[in-house]
Design a protein around this motif. Structure first.
Motif, PDB file in Angstrom:
ATOM      1  N   ASP A  82       6.088 -11.384-142.478  1.00 51.53           N
ATOM      2  CA  ASP A  82       4.741 -11.903-142.721  1.00 51.53           C
ATOM      3  C   ASP A  82       4.386 -12.865-141.597  1.00 51.53           C
ATOM      4  OD1 ASP A  82       4.346 -10.535-145.161  1.00 51.53           O
ATOM      5  OD2 ASP A  82       5.493 -12.065-146.235  1.00 51.53           O
ATOM      6  N   GLN A  86       6.938  -4.553-139.830  1.00 47.85           N
ATOM      7  CA  GLN A  86       8.280  -4.275-140.336  1.00 47.85           C
ATOM      8  C   GLN A  86       9.190  -5.481-140.084  1.00 47.85           C
ATOM      9  OE1 GLN A  86      10.972  -1.632-137.864  1.00 47.85           O
ATOM     10  NE2 GLN A  86       8.996  -1.089-136.938  1.00 47.85           N
ATOM     11  N   SER A 116      10.357 -13.806-141.834  1.00 47.58           N
ATOM     12  CA  SER A 116      10.854 -12.429-141.753  1.00 47.58           C
ATOM     13  C   SER A 116      12.079 -12.177-142.609  1.00 47.58           C
ATOM     14  CB  SER A 116      11.175 -12.083-140.296  1.00 47.58           C
ATOM     15  OG  SER A 116      11.550 -10.727-140.185  1.00 47.58           O
ATOM     16  N   SER A 150       1.147  -8.250-141.683  1.00 49.31           N
ATOM     17  CA  SER A 150       2.567  -7.966-141.859  1.00 49.31           C
ATOM     18  C   SER A 150       3.017  -6.856-140.923  1.00 49.31           C
ATOM     19  CB  SER A 150       2.863  -7.555-143.312  1.00 49.31           C
ATOM     20  OG  SER A 150       2.573  -8.615-144.201  1.00 49.31           O
ATOM     21  N   THR A 210      13.218  -6.231-144.338  1.00 53.05           N
ATOM     22  CA  THR A 210      12.256  -5.168-144.637  1.00 53.05           C
ATOM     23  C   THR A 210      10.871  -5.461-144.083  1.00 53.05           C
ATOM     24  OG1 THR A 210      13.450  -4.676-146.677  1.00 53.05           O
ATOM     25  CG2 THR A 210      11.201  -3.814-146.479  1.00 53.05           C
ATOM     26  N   LYS A 211      10.412  -6.694-144.200  1.00 50.85           N
ATOM     27  CA  LYS A 211       9.033  -7.037-143.828  1.00 50.85           C
ATOM     28  C   LYS A 211       8.970  -8.411-143.184  1.00 50.85           C
ATOM     29  CE  LYS A 211       6.100  -8.525-146.915  1.00 50.85           C
ATOM     30  NZ  LYS A 211       5.076  -8.732-147.973  1.00 50.85           N
TER      31      LYS A 211
END
Length: 284
Positions: free
Chosen positions: A13, A35, A7, A33, A10-11
């Motif tokens: 995975d 946020q 993490s 994915s 922004t994102k």
């Protein structure tokens, strides 16, 4: 099933994989994915909402036996908060852990072996790793005081070279034409708008397209040389290869290897993302 997360702010995975004892050709890893999750910026309620609304819609919580979460905001003081947030959602998981993105990179790159692991993305970081934990870390200090080798510092060095006349007039003209930026708008973006580090790192796209210019490629190599001198040399382990994860390392591999050779280091594994390596580590 083993749930692994990598993490950023922004994102995040996520990879859901069968444990080694359950793995067969019919059970392939599931990737998705959500946020970003960062306990430095988000409270427990917000994190819980993301887990319930974005993660649980992708899988069955009762099928998850182990959760390993790695994130840029997982400082030691936030590990227990993140573990508790995960435990409230994955109540059947026997193992729940939360660690820094640096440990995640080290495990992905070195698995259970002794080595030096590095992150080169928007920011930079590195560590000496003993196969399970970080035993030494050169402080990154962020893009103003440090972060040598990173995309943010690369952008800063590039802009400095353009507007101080170090790079050619053609590169400056091409840059302003392609990006629509001027010195005034650059100053505005860096000093008066938020997330200057991300803006600076975003200039890598232009830099990469113009690596045929000797001055541009020279800035990239010198940025990496500074990384080796200031961040890797303090470990005093020139016998170990240096492995990397991150977009800057991935896309500038020739320049990275040139800088390493100049400074007397050897580049080991280079990954764009730690996900595959983390799956191997946790299955091993």
């Amino acid at each position: 099933m083993i749930l692994i997360a990598d993490s950023g702010s922004t994102k995040t995975d996520w990879v859901l994989v069968p444990s080694e004892s359950e793995s067969d050709s019919a059970l392939q890893p599931t990737r998705f994915s959500t946020q970003g999750i960062n306990p430095f910026h988000q409270d427990q309620e917000t994190i819980g909402a993301i887990l319930r609304e974005e993660v649980l819609t992708q899988l069955r919580a009762d099928g998850v036996s182990s959760v390993s979460f790695y994130g840029s905001g997982i400082r030691p003081e936030f590990e227990s908060l993140m573990v508790e947030s995960l435990q409230q959602v994955f109540t059947c998981a026997k193992v729940v852990e939360a660690h820094s993105d640096m440990l995640g990179a080290a495990r992905a790159l070195c698995l259970h072996n002794y080595g030096i692991a590095s992150i080169l993305g928007t920011g930079s970081n590195s560590c000496l790793y003993d196969g399970e934990r970080i035993v030494q870390n050169t402080p990154a200090l962020g893009y103003i005081l440090g972060d040598e080798g990173s995309g943010a510092v690369l952008g800063r060095l590039f802009l400095n070279a353009i507007y101080k006349g170090i790079l050619s007039d053609k590169i400056k003209t091409d840059f302003e034409s392609e990006t629509g930026l001027t010195m005034a708008s650059v100053i505005e973006r860096v000093y008066r708008q938020p997330l200057a580090n991300r803006f600076l790192a975003s200039l890598s796209a232009f830099i990469h397209r113009h690596l045929d210019d000797e001055g541009v490629s020279g800035i990239v190599v010198r940025n990496f040389e500074d990384f080796f001198r200031r961040n890797i040399a303090p470990y005093d382990r020139r016998d170990l290869p240096i492995s990397f994860v991150g977009s800057i390392a991935w896309y500038y591999q020739p320049q990275l290897r040139e800088a390493a050779a100049r400074q007397g280091f050897q580049v080991g594994t280079v990954m764009k993302s730690p996900a595959t390596g983390l799956v191997e580590y946790h299955r091993g």
